[in-house]
Design an enzyme around this catalytic site. Structure first.
Site, PDB file in Angstrom:
ATOM      1  N   ASP A  47       6.022  17.590  -3.710  1.00  0.00           N
ATOM      2  CA  ASP A  47       6.697  18.695  -4.413  1.00  0.00           C
ATOM      3  C   ASP A  47       6.004  20.018  -4.097  1.00  0.00           C
ATOM      4  O   ASP A  47       6.461  21.085  -4.543  1.00  0.00           O
ATOM      5  CB  ASP A  47       6.789  18.423  -5.918  1.00  0.00           C
ATOM      6  CG  ASP A  47       5.434  18.368  -6.596  1.00  0.00           C
ATOM      7  OD1 ASP A  47       4.408  18.396  -5.895  1.00  0.00           O
ATOM      8  OD2 ASP A  47       5.403  18.289  -7.847  1.00  0.00           O
ATOM      9  N   SER A  48       4.933  19.972  -3.295  1.00  0.00           N
ATOM     10  CA  SER A  48       4.349  21.208  -2.757  1.00  0.00           C
ATOM     11  C   SER A  48       5.401  21.969  -1.962  1.00  0.00           C
ATOM     12  O   SER A  48       5.206  23.138  -1.632  1.00  0.00           O
ATOM     13  CB  SER A  48       3.134  20.901  -1.865  1.00  0.00           C
ATOM     14  OG  SER A  48       3.445  19.891  -0.925  1.00  0.00           O
ATOM     15  N   ASP A  86       7.764  12.305  -3.770  1.00  0.00           N
ATOM     16  CA  ASP A  86       7.001  12.807  -4.917  1.00  0.00           C
ATOM     17  C   ASP A  86       7.946  13.050  -6.086  1.00  0.00           C
ATOM     18  O   ASP A  86       8.946  13.771  -5.949  1.00  0.00           O
ATOM     19  CB  ASP A  86       6.354  14.140  -4.483  1.00  0.00           C
ATOM     20  CG  ASP A  86       5.064  14.428  -5.208  1.00  0.00           C
ATOM     21  OD1 ASP A  86       4.628  13.598  -6.017  1.00  0.00           O
ATOM     22  OD2 ASP A  86       4.482  15.499  -4.936  1.00  0.00           O
ATOM     23  N   LYS A 116       5.563   8.624  -5.696  1.00  0.00           N
ATOM     24  CA  LYS A 116       4.257   9.040  -6.232  1.00  0.00           C
ATOM     25  C   LYS A 116       4.502   9.815  -7.512  1.00  0.00           C
ATOM     26  O   LYS A 116       5.490  10.549  -7.603  1.00  0.00           O
ATOM     27  CB  LYS A 116       3.540   9.932  -5.215  1.00  0.00           C
ATOM     28  CG  LYS A 116       2.307  10.641  -5.772  1.00  0.00           C
ATOM     29  CD  LYS A 116       1.506  11.344  -4.706  1.00  0.00           C
ATOM     30  CE  LYS A 116       1.839  12.801  -4.519  1.00  0.00           C
ATOM     31  NZ  LYS A 116       1.621  13.632  -5.717  1.00  0.00           N
ATOM     32  N   GLU A 118       2.236  11.965 -10.837  1.00  0.00           N
ATOM     33  CA  GLU A 118       0.960  12.494 -11.327  1.00  0.00           C
ATOM     34  C   GLU A 118       0.682  11.973 -12.729  1.00  0.00           C
ATOM     35  O   GLU A 118       1.592  11.941 -13.570  1.00  0.00           O
ATOM     36  CB  GLU A 118       1.008  14.032 -11.363  1.00  0.00           C
ATOM     37  CG  GLU A 118       1.161  14.666 -10.000  1.00  0.00           C
ATOM     38  CD  GLU A 118       1.199  16.196 -10.056  1.00  0.00           C
ATOM     39  OE1 GLU A 118       0.979  16.792 -11.131  1.00  0.00           O
ATOM     40  OE2 GLU A 118       1.458  16.797  -8.994  1.00  0.00           O
ATOM     41  N   GLU A 185      -7.379  14.236  -6.326  1.00  0.00           N
ATOM     42  CA  GLU A 185      -7.384  15.652  -5.883  1.00  0.00           C
ATOM     43  C   GLU A 185      -8.468  16.471  -6.586  1.00  0.00           C
ATOM     44  O   GLU A 185      -8.612  16.428  -7.827  1.00  0.00           O
ATOM     45  CB  GLU A 185      -5.993  16.275  -6.154  1.00  0.00           C
ATOM     46  CG  GLU A 185      -5.925  17.734  -5.716  1.00  0.00           C
ATOM     47  CD  GLU A 185      -4.502  18.278  -5.583  1.00  0.00           C
ATOM     48  OE1 GLU A 185      -3.529  17.510  -5.717  1.00  0.00           O
ATOM     49  OE2 GLU A 185      -4.383  19.498  -5.333  1.00  0.00           O
TER      50      GLU A 185
END
Ligand code: KIV
Length: 281
Positions: A47-48, A86, A116, A118, A185
């Site tokens: 999602d960057s 993501d 993925k 978070e 991270e």
């Protein structure tokens, strides 16, 4: 692993074989193709993309539709690499039911291999439910960009012993919940080592030192395509942005000054056809 589709079992086996894993981001077909051709193990449609492709300030505004659109393109380029989709902010945070539905969309509509998300201990039940539904999950702990404001900004995490212990606990909780690997991270390198030694699944670091099981970088950072800000943990392998800008300037100059296109870039027509055309006009 050359020539065959990489599976989550290959990823898990790499840790047992002490083979370092490589992972980069891609958001479109050409970058998917290039990462695949370079032999990268895992391609993350992160999602960057909100920042490095869409020009947003962060990742919070990225939607499921944005992600699926970009995943589809990357998947077409990746024959071998495992493609990770993501999960965007609020696609899995609202309920376990939403998390399963949206994870399913990533695979069914996007075509990626795994997802993925978070989050640590708090998200263990969500991860467990998605894995039970048959969808492999990669975890992401330490600095979690979607909730960076709640963590005090884009900062290193796990600075003191208590904060570091919480991240170790997060790693254990999501391992128990069934993740096949963990993105870690922006944590101190010694903490990265401890976490990689604590869990059995591969720990892929981004700003977590070298004593983890693999590395991931945002491609646009490492090739200098996006240089609004460059995090400390990024190594720039090239600076592609000035190369592209120079090419664009040269093209502009060519069009204006030297009459691009030249004959070599133009289609020809027989003299006969041209004469006939002129008579018709
Ligand atoms: O979205 C992304 O690119 C990521 C990486 C920073 C791991 O989550």
């Amino acid at each position: 692993m050359g020539g065959k589709k990489i599976t989550i079992n290959d990823i898990k086996q790499a840790k047992k074989d002490h083979r370092k894993l490589t992972m980069v981001t891609a958001y479109d077909y050409p970058f998917g193709l290039m990462a695949d051709e370079a032999g990268i193990d895992i391609v993350l449609v992160g999602d960057s993309l909100g920042m490095v492709v869409m020009g947003l300030d962060g990742t919070v505004a990225v939607t499921m539709e944005n992600m699926i659109h970009h995943i589809k393109a990357v998947v077409r380029g990746c024959k071998n690499a495992l493609v990770v989709g993501d999960m965007p902010f609020m696609s899995y945070n609202t309920s376990i039911r939403d998390a399963i539905i949206n994870s399913g969309r990533m695979l069914k509509e996007g075509g990626c291999d795994v997802i993925k998300l978070e989050g640590g201990t708090d998200f263990a039940p969500t991860i467990e439910a998605i894995v039970k539904a048959g969808i492999p999950v990669q975890g992401h702990i330490g600095l979690t960009p979607q909730t960076a404001s709640a963590l005090g900004g884009f900062k290193m995490q796990g600075k003191d012993a208590a904060a570091a212990k919480k991240i170790v606990d997060d790693a254990k909780a999501i391992e128990d919940a069934g993740v096949f690997s963990i993105i870690l991270e922006a944590v101190p390198a010694p903490l990265g080592k401890i976490i990689a030694e604590t869990v059995q699944v591969p720990v892929i670091g981004i700003g977590a030192g070298s004593d983890v099981d693999g590395q991931v970088l945002v491609t646009h950072d490492m090739i200098g395509l996006f240089d609004k800000f460059v995090p400390k943990f990024v190594k720039q392998y090239t600076k592609i942005r000035p190369v592209i800008i120079d090419a664009l300037k040269e093209y502009k100059k060519d069009v204006i000054d030297t009459g691009f296109p030249a004959a070599a870039h133009s289609f020809s027509m027989s003299d006969e056809a041209l004469e006939q055309l002129k008579k018709m006009l």
